[in-house]
Design a protein around this motif. Structure first.
Motif, PDB file in Angstrom:
ATOM      1  N   GLN A   4     -31.696  -0.123 -29.498  1.00  0.00           N
ATOM      2  CA  GLN A   4     -31.274  -1.346 -31.147  1.00  0.00           C
ATOM      3  C   GLN A   4     -30.756  -0.487 -32.391  1.00  0.00           C
ATOM      4  OE1 GLN A   4     -34.926  -3.812 -31.773  1.00  0.00           O
ATOM      5  NE2 GLN A   4     -33.556  -5.325 -32.911  1.00  0.00           N
ATOM      6  N   LEU A   5     -31.670   0.190 -32.576  1.00  0.00           N
ATOM      7  CA  LEU A   5     -31.758   1.134 -33.522  1.00  0.00           C
ATOM      8  C   LEU A   5     -30.258   2.352 -33.555  1.00  0.00           C
ATOM      9  CD1 LEU A   5     -32.773   2.289 -36.618  1.00  0.00           C
ATOM     10  CD2 LEU A   5     -34.256   4.120 -35.532  1.00  0.00           C
ATOM     11  N   LEU A   6     -29.763   2.429 -32.450  1.00  0.00           N
ATOM     12  CA  LEU A   6     -28.741   3.202 -32.370  1.00  0.00           C
ATOM     13  C   LEU A   6     -27.508   2.431 -32.428  1.00  0.00           C
ATOM     14  CD1 LEU A   6     -26.892   5.989 -31.425  1.00  0.00           C
ATOM     15  CD2 LEU A   6     -27.610   5.701 -29.125  1.00  0.00           C
ATOM     16  N   ALA A   7     -27.713   1.535 -31.895  1.00  0.00           N
ATOM     17  CA  ALA A   7     -26.305  -0.259 -31.953  1.00  0.00           C
ATOM     18  C   ALA A   7     -25.925  -0.344 -33.538  1.00  0.00           C
ATOM     19  CB  ALA A   7     -27.343  -0.845 -30.822  1.00  0.00           C
ATOM     20  N   MET A   8     -27.690  -0.241 -34.359  1.00  0.00           N
ATOM     21  CA  MET A   8     -27.397   0.000 -35.482  1.00  0.00           C
ATOM     22  C   MET A   8     -26.764   0.852 -36.596  1.00  0.00           C
ATOM     23  SD  MET A   8     -31.215  -2.227 -36.826  1.00  0.00           S
ATOM     24  CE  MET A   8     -31.721  -3.351 -35.690  1.00  0.00           C
ATOM     25  N   ALA A   9     -26.990   2.228 -35.922  1.00  0.00           N
ATOM     26  CA  ALA A   9     -25.696   2.904 -36.694  1.00  0.00           C
ATOM     27  C   ALA A   9     -24.940   3.166 -36.456  1.00  0.00           C
ATOM     28  CB  ALA A   9     -26.832   4.428 -36.750  1.00  0.00           C
ATOM     29  N   LEU A  10     -24.605   2.610 -34.946  1.00  0.00           N
ATOM     30  CA  LEU A  10     -23.252   2.905 -34.312  1.00  0.00           C
ATOM     31  C   LEU A  10     -21.989   2.603 -35.697  1.00  0.00           C
ATOM     32  CD1 LEU A  10     -21.689   4.307 -31.935  1.00  0.00           C
ATOM     33  CD2 LEU A  10     -22.026   1.755 -31.956  1.00  0.00           C
ATOM     34  N   ALA A  11     -21.991   1.602 -36.171  1.00  0.00           N
ATOM     35  CA  ALA A  11     -20.984   0.799 -36.752  1.00  0.00           C
ATOM     36  C   ALA A  11     -20.536   1.638 -38.176  1.00  0.00           C
ATOM     37  CB  ALA A  11     -21.490  -0.635 -37.196  1.00  0.00           C
ATOM     38  N   PRO A  12     -21.473   2.154 -38.803  1.00  0.00           N
ATOM     39  CA  PRO A  12     -21.142   2.912 -40.225  1.00  0.00           C
ATOM     40  C   PRO A  12     -20.736   3.893 -39.837  1.00  0.00           C
ATOM     41  CG  PRO A  12     -24.095   2.071 -39.972  1.00  0.00           C
ATOM     42  CD  PRO A  12     -23.241   1.191 -38.953  1.00  0.00           C
ATOM     43  N   ILE A  69     -22.973  -6.413 -54.922  1.00  0.00           N
ATOM     44  CA  ILE A  69     -22.344  -7.652 -53.900  1.00  0.00           C
ATOM     45  C   ILE A  69     -22.373  -7.327 -52.896  1.00  0.00           C
ATOM     46  CG2 ILE A  69     -20.282  -7.708 -55.572  1.00  0.00           C
ATOM     47  CD1 ILE A  69     -18.770  -5.257 -53.397  1.00  0.00           C
ATOM     48  N   GLY A  70     -23.339  -6.033 -52.003  1.00  0.00           N
ATOM     49  CA  GLY A  70     -24.233  -5.811 -50.534  1.00  0.00           C
ATOM     50  C   GLY A  70     -22.985  -4.911 -50.191  1.00  0.00           C
ATOM     51  N   HIS A  71     -23.968  -4.068 -48.591  1.00  0.00           N
ATOM     52  CA  HIS A  71     -23.324  -3.470 -48.727  1.00  0.00           C
ATOM     53  C   HIS A  71     -22.132  -3.490 -47.796  1.00  0.00           C
ATOM     54  CE1 HIS A  71     -27.472  -1.700 -49.057  1.00  0.00           C
ATOM     55  NE2 HIS A  71     -26.742  -0.787 -48.281  1.00  0.00           N
ATOM     56  N   ILE A  72     -21.623  -4.543 -46.739  1.00  0.00           N
ATOM     57  CA  ILE A  72     -20.074  -4.531 -45.974  1.00  0.00           C
ATOM     58  C   ILE A  72     -19.089  -4.930 -47.131  1.00  0.00           C
ATOM     59  CG2 ILE A  72     -19.084  -6.244 -44.779  1.00  0.00           C
ATOM     60  CD1 ILE A  72     -22.104  -6.504 -43.160  1.00  0.00           C
ATOM     61  N   ARG A  73     -19.609  -5.722 -48.251  1.00  0.00           N
ATOM     62  CA  ARG A  73     -18.279  -6.392 -49.067  1.00  0.00           C
ATOM     63  C   ARG A  73     -18.053  -5.022 -50.003  1.00  0.00           C
ATOM     64  NH1 ARG A  73     -19.433 -11.728 -52.046  1.00  0.00           N
ATOM     65  NH2 ARG A  73     -21.474 -10.577 -52.675  1.00  0.00           N
ATOM     66  N   ALA A  74     -19.301  -3.730 -50.068  1.00  0.00           N
ATOM     67  CA  ALA A  74     -19.220  -2.964 -50.987  1.00  0.00           C
ATOM     68  C   ALA A  74     -18.044  -1.915 -50.314  1.00  0.00           C
ATOM     69  CB  ALA A  74     -20.010  -1.953 -51.692  1.00  0.00           C
ATOM     70  N   TYR A  75     -18.199  -2.041 -49.073  1.00  0.00           N
ATOM     71  CA  TYR A  75     -17.066  -0.871 -48.095  1.00  0.00           C
ATOM     72  C   TYR A  75     -16.209  -1.377 -47.904  1.00  0.00           C
ATOM     73  CZ  TYR A  75     -16.490   2.501 -44.587  1.00  0.00           C
ATOM     74  OH  TYR A  75     -15.890   3.149 -43.601  1.00  0.00           O
ATOM     75  N   GLY A  76     -15.809  -3.222 -47.639  1.00  0.00           N
ATOM     76  CA  GLY A  76     -14.342  -3.027 -47.339  1.00  0.00           C
ATOM     77  C   GLY A  76     -13.582  -2.526 -49.155  1.00  0.00           C
ATOM     78  N   SER A  77     -14.774  -3.579 -49.869  1.00  0.00           N
ATOM     79  CA  SER A  77     -13.968  -3.124 -51.277  1.00  0.00           C
ATOM     80  C   SER A  77     -13.193  -1.360 -51.826  1.00  0.00           C
ATOM     81  CB  SER A  77     -14.600  -3.461 -52.453  1.00  0.00           C
ATOM     82  OG  SER A  77     -14.950  -5.041 -52.977  1.00  0.00           O
ATOM     83  N   PHE A  78     -14.906  -0.645 -51.082  1.00  0.00           N
ATOM     84  CA  PHE A  78     -14.129   0.978 -51.362  1.00  0.00           C
ATOM     85  C   PHE A  78     -13.041   1.602 -51.020  1.00  0.00           C
ATOM     86  CE2 PHE A  78     -18.806   0.856 -53.408  1.00  0.00           C
ATOM     87  CZ  PHE A  78     -18.109   1.618 -53.896  1.00  0.00           C
ATOM     88  N   ALA A  79     -13.170   1.675 -49.392  1.00  0.00           N
ATOM     89  CA  ALA A  79     -12.177   1.966 -48.319  1.00  0.00           C
ATOM     90  C   ALA A  79     -10.748   1.112 -48.645  1.00  0.00           C
ATOM     91  CB  ALA A  79     -12.487   1.310 -46.851  1.00  0.00           C
ATOM     92  N   ILE A 116     -22.679   4.531 -46.654  1.00  0.00           N
ATOM     93  CA  ILE A 116     -23.465   4.358 -45.307  1.00  0.00           C
ATOM     94  C   ILE A 116     -24.502   5.289 -45.380  1.00  0.00           C
ATOM     95  CG2 ILE A 116     -22.195   5.743 -43.188  1.00  0.00           C
ATOM     96  CD1 ILE A 116     -19.820   5.667 -44.096  1.00  0.00           C
ATOM     97  N   GLU A 117     -24.918   5.531 -46.050  1.00  0.00           N
ATOM     98  CA  GLU A 117     -25.584   6.629 -46.290  1.00  0.00           C
ATOM     99  C   GLU A 117     -27.024   5.589 -46.687  1.00  0.00           C
ATOM    100  OE1 GLU A 117     -25.342   9.503 -49.869  1.00  0.00           O
ATOM    101  OE2 GLU A 117     -23.469  10.377 -48.372  1.00  0.00           O
ATOM    102  N   SER A 118     -27.240   4.878 -47.351  1.00  0.00           N
ATOM    103  CA  SER A 118     -28.634   3.762 -47.716  1.00  0.00           C
ATOM    104  C   SER A 118     -28.981   2.567 -45.639  1.00  0.00           C
ATOM    105  CB  SER A 118     -27.917   2.934 -49.290  1.00  0.00           C
ATOM    106  OG  SER A 118     -26.886   2.055 -48.747  1.00  0.00           O
ATOM    107  N   TRP A 119     -27.613   2.352 -45.299  1.00  0.00           N
ATOM    108  CA  TRP A 119     -27.301   2.032 -43.918  1.00  0.00           C
ATOM    109  C   TRP A 119     -28.038   2.437 -43.373  1.00  0.00           C
ATOM    110  CZ3 TRP A 119     -24.537  -3.162 -43.496  1.00  0.00           C
ATOM    111  CH2 TRP A 119     -24.665  -3.530 -42.572  1.00  0.00           C
ATOM    112  N   LEU A 120     -27.838   3.557 -43.235  1.00  0.00           N
ATOM    113  CA  LEU A 120     -28.240   4.469 -42.267  1.00  0.00           C
ATOM    114  C   LEU A 120     -29.853   5.116 -42.049  1.00  0.00           C
ATOM    115  CD1 LEU A 120     -25.778   6.952 -41.731  1.00  0.00           C
ATOM    116  CD2 LEU A 120     -26.264   5.068 -39.948  1.00  0.00           C
TER     117      LEU A 120
END
Length: 468
Positions: A4-12, A69-79, A116-120
């Motif tokens: 489960q943890l590996l699956a959570m880490a796979l996306a970032p 704004i949260g991790h997912i929206r922040a990632y989309g904005s930065f990328a 990514i770092e804070s997510w992982l």
């Protein structure tokens, strides 16, 4: 590590890998394009430094946007911002415009790393954070190697093709993060220690972090310029840059483990001497493909190992409560070194020729050896108490979260031992005695709270009279 943890880490991790492929050869591409356009090394240096200025600014301020704004929206904005700046660079070549675009690109790139770092590192507890960080490093370095190898392939497609490929990769990296149905974690903002306070606590750590920033930035931005001017093709330059990153990936951990078993100040002295020796080899040896590749492999291993060993030395000196803020402060010191490196080194290349890059590397190595040797004579290093963690310079939040329980425990034990050593002269050492002690003479007993009594109880559970 659980499935489960590996699956959570796979996306970032997948998002980092996709974006890292393009970002891995962008600095090399920009250097080569500016040189082909006839720009001087000084101009190339200033444009390159804009990226590191953006990194430093983002490391200080991007966590506030993430909290809002949260991790997912922040990632989309930065990328997305990374993709836009790269595509704009492909539309026209102008050093002034590229300076501004690289500044914004650096700010956005460190935002991606922050997410990514804070997510992982908040996905699991301290028992698995080391493995998550190892996966992070493997993804980052592997993407860098692959990106450098793709430099020649994309350059052969046309003038704008490399920028289009990097922009597409940055956009595609959003998909893994956007498609996972999971509530993301949050981080807390913490101010780093001031440079003056850092210099007071750990001069060696500050100088090591600053010197690492100078060297790594020169490798990424000015080494491709040197390789092009000695006659290598774009494809060969990409291969040689891949060798440098491969050396960093393979040699960093052995050097770090070596520093765990020896005086870290001496390890830093030897790293500086090693980089000086490699620079002398680049200047004096007759270079063919294999000799050049071997020297660059070792240069990458030495230069990239300087930062983690310096940070580990700083953790050996740090009081337990200052570890987090010290790590963040050293990260910013490293970013400052990266920012000033191209403007400092490029005039040397313009004055003495392309080999001036390795004269600068050699001078930096000699300076580090002299400084570390002086500090070792003034204040010898203690035995390493903070375990080495192989790492690349990361965002401020990443530095905060990577401070492990082992680091805190090691620094606490070191501080406790210093307190005990200072109190030793005040304690009368008990001598061997036969029979009970005289009533007027104190009987001192040393005990370990973790030691077990024969009946299974710890000494910490005995009565006060027994302890006396």
């Amino acid at each position: 590590m659980s499935r489960q943890l590996l699956a959570m880490a796979l996306a970032p991790l997948l998002g980092l890998f996709i974006l890292g492929i393009g970002n891995g050869f962008l600095a090399t591409l920009i250097t080569l394009r500016l040189d082909a356009a006839g720009e001087s090394p000084v101009v190339i240096g200033w444009v390159s430094s804009a990226y590191f200025i953006g990194l430093a600014l983002g490391a200080m301020f991007n966590d506030r946007l993430l909290l809002r704004i949260g991790h997912i929206r922040a990632y989309g904005s930065f990328a997305s911002l990374v993709a836009v700046t790269v595509l704009l660079q492909g539309l026209w070549l102008d050093p002034v415009s590229w300076f501004g675009l690289r500044l914004i690109g650096g700010w956005a790139t460190v935002g991606v790393y922050l997410v990514i770092e804070s997510w992982l590192l908040t996905s699991g507890d301290q028992k698995v954070r080391g493995r998550l960080l190892a996966l992070y490093m493997i993804s980052l370095y592997a993407a860098g190697v692959l990106g450098q190898l793709l430099l020649g392939v994309t350059d052969a497609m046309g003038v704008t093709a490399p920028f289009m490929v990097i922009g597409m990769l940055a956009s595609l990296s959003v998909l893994p993060m956007a498609m996972i149905p999971r509530v993301s974690p949050l981080i807390e903002h913490a101010e780093p220690l001031s440079p003056v306070r850092l210099i007071t606590l750990t001069p060696t750590g500050v100088m090591g972090s600053f010197g690492s920033g100078l060297a790594v930035a020169a490798v990424y931005t000015l080494l491709p310029l040197y390789l092009q001017r000695v006659g290598l093709t774009v494809n060969q330059i990409g291969q040689m840059m891949a060798v440098v990153i491969l050396g960093a990936m393979l040699l960093q951990y052995p050097i770090g483990r070596w520093s765990d078993r020896h005086d870290r100040q001496m390890v830093l002295i030897l790293i500086g001497a090693f980089c000086t020796l490699i620079s002398a080899g680049m200047l004096l040896l007759p270079l063919n493909t294999w000799i050049l590749a071997g020297l660059l492999f070792m240069l990458g291993g030495g230069v990239f190992a300087l930062y983690p060993v310096a940070v580990s030395h700083a953790a050996d000196r740090a009081p337990a409560g200052a570890l987090v803020r010290m790590s963040q402060g050293l990260l910013l010191i490293n970013a400052i070194g990266s920012t000033v490196s191209p403007p400092l080194v490029s005039p040397i290349m313009a004055a003495v020729g392309d080999a001036g890059l390795f004269w600068a590397f050699g001078g930096l190595g000699i300076g580090l050896v002299a400084f570390f040797g002086w500090r070792r004579s003034v204040r010898p290093a203690p035995l390493p108490v903070a375990p080495f963690a192989p790492s690349t310079p990361m965002s401020s939040a990443g530095a905060e979260l990577v401070v492990t329980e082992e680091l805190i425990q090691g620094a606490t034990e070191h501080e406790h031992m210093e307190d005990l050593s200072s109190a030793v002269p005040e304690v009368e050492v008990a001598r061997p005695m036969v029979g009970p002690p005289p009533p007027d003479e104190p009987h001192i007993v040393y005990y370990d709270e973790d030691a077990m009594e024969p009946d299974g109880q710890t000494l910490a559970e005995t009565s006060d009279n027994d302890r006396r």
